[in-house]
Design a protein around this motif. Sequence first.
Motif, PDB file in Angstrom:
ATOM      1  N   ALA A  37       0.912  -0.996   0.118  1.00 13.75           N
ATOM      2  CA  ALA A  37       0.018   0.082  -0.468  1.00 13.75           C
ATOM      3  C   ALA A  37       0.823   0.946  -0.122  1.00 13.75           C
ATOM      4  CB  ALA A  37      -1.325  -0.217   1.249  1.00 13.75           C
ATOM      5  N   THR A  38       0.737   2.399  -0.538  1.00 14.29           N
ATOM      6  CA  THR A  38       0.771   3.547  -0.615  1.00 14.29           C
ATOM      7  C   THR A  38       0.439   4.394  -0.122  1.00 14.29           C
ATOM      8  OG1 THR A  38       3.052   3.198  -1.982  1.00 14.29           O
ATOM      9  CG2 THR A  38       2.400   5.071  -1.841  1.00 14.29           C
ATOM     10  N   ALA A  39       0.442   5.170   0.558  1.00 15.83           N
ATOM     11  CA  ALA A  39      -0.202   6.703   0.697  1.00 15.83           C
ATOM     12  C   ALA A  39       0.530   8.216   0.596  1.00 15.83           C
ATOM     13  CB  ALA A  39      -0.790   6.091   2.149  1.00 15.83           C
ATOM     14  N   GLU A  40      -0.252   9.084   0.291  1.00 16.59           N
ATOM     15  CA  GLU A  40       0.637  10.040   0.705  1.00 16.59           C
ATOM     16  C   GLU A  40      -0.010  11.780   1.531  1.00 16.59           C
ATOM     17  OE1 GLU A  40       0.532  12.841  -3.167  1.00 16.59           O
ATOM     18  OE2 GLU A  40      -1.586  12.529  -2.915  1.00 16.59           O
ATOM     19  N   GLY A  41       0.622  12.514   1.763  1.00 11.13           N
ATOM     20  CA  GLY A  41      -0.030  13.063   2.720  1.00 11.13           C
ATOM     21  C   GLY A  41       0.668  14.707   2.884  1.00 11.13           C
ATOM     22  N   TRP A  42       0.308  15.712   2.788  1.00  8.15           N
ATOM     23  CA  TRP A  42       0.885  17.042   2.905  1.00  8.15           C
ATOM     24  C   TRP A  42       0.962  17.700   3.717  1.00  8.15           C
ATOM     25  CZ3 TRP A  42       3.425  19.108  -1.632  1.00  8.15           C
ATOM     26  CH2 TRP A  42       2.741  18.643  -3.131  1.00  8.15           C
ATOM     27  N   VAL A  43       2.045  18.533   4.264  1.00  7.22           N
ATOM     28  CA  VAL A  43       2.085  19.609   5.831  1.00  7.22           C
ATOM     29  C   VAL A  43       2.065  20.641   4.948  1.00  7.22           C
ATOM     30  CG1 VAL A  43       3.030  20.590   7.862  1.00  7.22           C
ATOM     31  CG2 VAL A  43       2.938  17.354   6.491  1.00  7.22           C
ATOM     32  N   ARG A  44       1.060  21.587   5.091  1.00  9.29           N
ATOM     33  CA  ARG A  44       1.121  22.625   4.318  1.00  9.29           C
ATOM     34  C   ARG A  44       1.838  23.912   5.133  1.00  9.29           C
ATOM     35  NH1 ARG A  44       0.153  21.363  -0.881  1.00  9.29           N
ATOM     36  NH2 ARG A  44      -1.915  20.436  -0.770  1.00  9.29           N
ATOM     37  N   LEU A  45       2.943  24.611   4.881  1.00  6.73           N
ATOM     38  CA  LEU A  45       3.455  25.565   5.375  1.00  6.73           C
ATOM     39  C   LEU A  45       3.810  27.694   4.839  1.00  6.73           C
ATOM     40  CD1 LEU A  45       7.099  23.812   5.175  1.00  6.73           C
ATOM     41  CD2 LEU A  45       5.821  23.222   7.088  1.00  6.73           C
ATOM     42  N   PRO A  46       3.232  27.693   6.243  1.00  5.09           N
ATOM     43  CA  PRO A  46       2.819  28.826   6.124  1.00  5.09           C
ATOM     44  C   PRO A  46       4.223  29.903   6.238  1.00  5.09           C
ATOM     45  CG  PRO A  46       2.591  28.673   8.646  1.00  5.09           C
ATOM     46  CD  PRO A  46       2.693  27.022   8.022  1.00  5.09           C
ATOM     47  N   ALA A  47       4.599  30.675   5.035  1.00  2.00           N
ATOM     48  CA  ALA A  47       5.883  31.688   5.175  1.00  2.00           C
ATOM     49  C   ALA A  47       7.222  31.142   5.474  1.00  2.00           C
ATOM     50  CB  ALA A  47       5.751  32.649   4.106  1.00  2.00           C
ATOM     51  N   GLU A  48       7.102  31.735   7.170  1.00  2.00           N
ATOM     52  CA  GLU A  48       7.688  31.734   8.596  1.00  2.00           C
ATOM     53  C   GLU A  48       8.694  30.106   8.587  1.00  2.00           C
ATOM     54  OE1 GLU A  48       4.072  32.701  10.615  1.00  2.00           O
ATOM     55  OE2 GLU A  48       4.966  32.869   8.626  1.00  2.00           O
TER      56      GLU A  48
END
Length: 169
Positions: A37-48
């Motif tokens: 199984a392959t999964a993905e996810g994202w961590v959205r980063l503010p500019a700082e």
Amino acid sequence: MADSSSHELTPPELTHFRDGLPRMVDVSDKVATTRTATAEGWVRLPAEARAALEAGTNPKGDPLTVARLAGLSGSKRTADLITLCHPIPVTGADVRVTLEEGGVRIVATVKTTAPTGVEMEALTAVTVAALNVYDMLKAASKAIEITGVRLLTKTGGKSGDYRAADLGG
């Protein structure tokens, strides 16, 4: 007026409940097969937070390396975290943590030879890795978002192969 009793629906048999009580499904009669199984996810980063990551000025160290290790560990600890998940032998795991335009992308692939699948292990690896990115960068910003955790592909098992629709599935 039509007789509605002829159209009564039989409730589905619940796999994780019997007589109204939770249970772990018995997989002892299932054949062990190779599953991935392959999964993905994202961590959205503010500019700082992104600036701290790119500059290497994060006081806790390298969030991407820590997240990768945490994801690998998380894949092996899934049954400790997901209440009715079977403990299975993780025979291989790869967690990629990369800084991209949209933020930190995490992709985990997990493999086993077992009577049940590894989707939860891949999803747990991604989620634990994402939480570690947050933990490592939270001093730079509390507005970091974890998003888009999903199954990309799976192979093996009774339900067959799966590929997310936007991947050409």
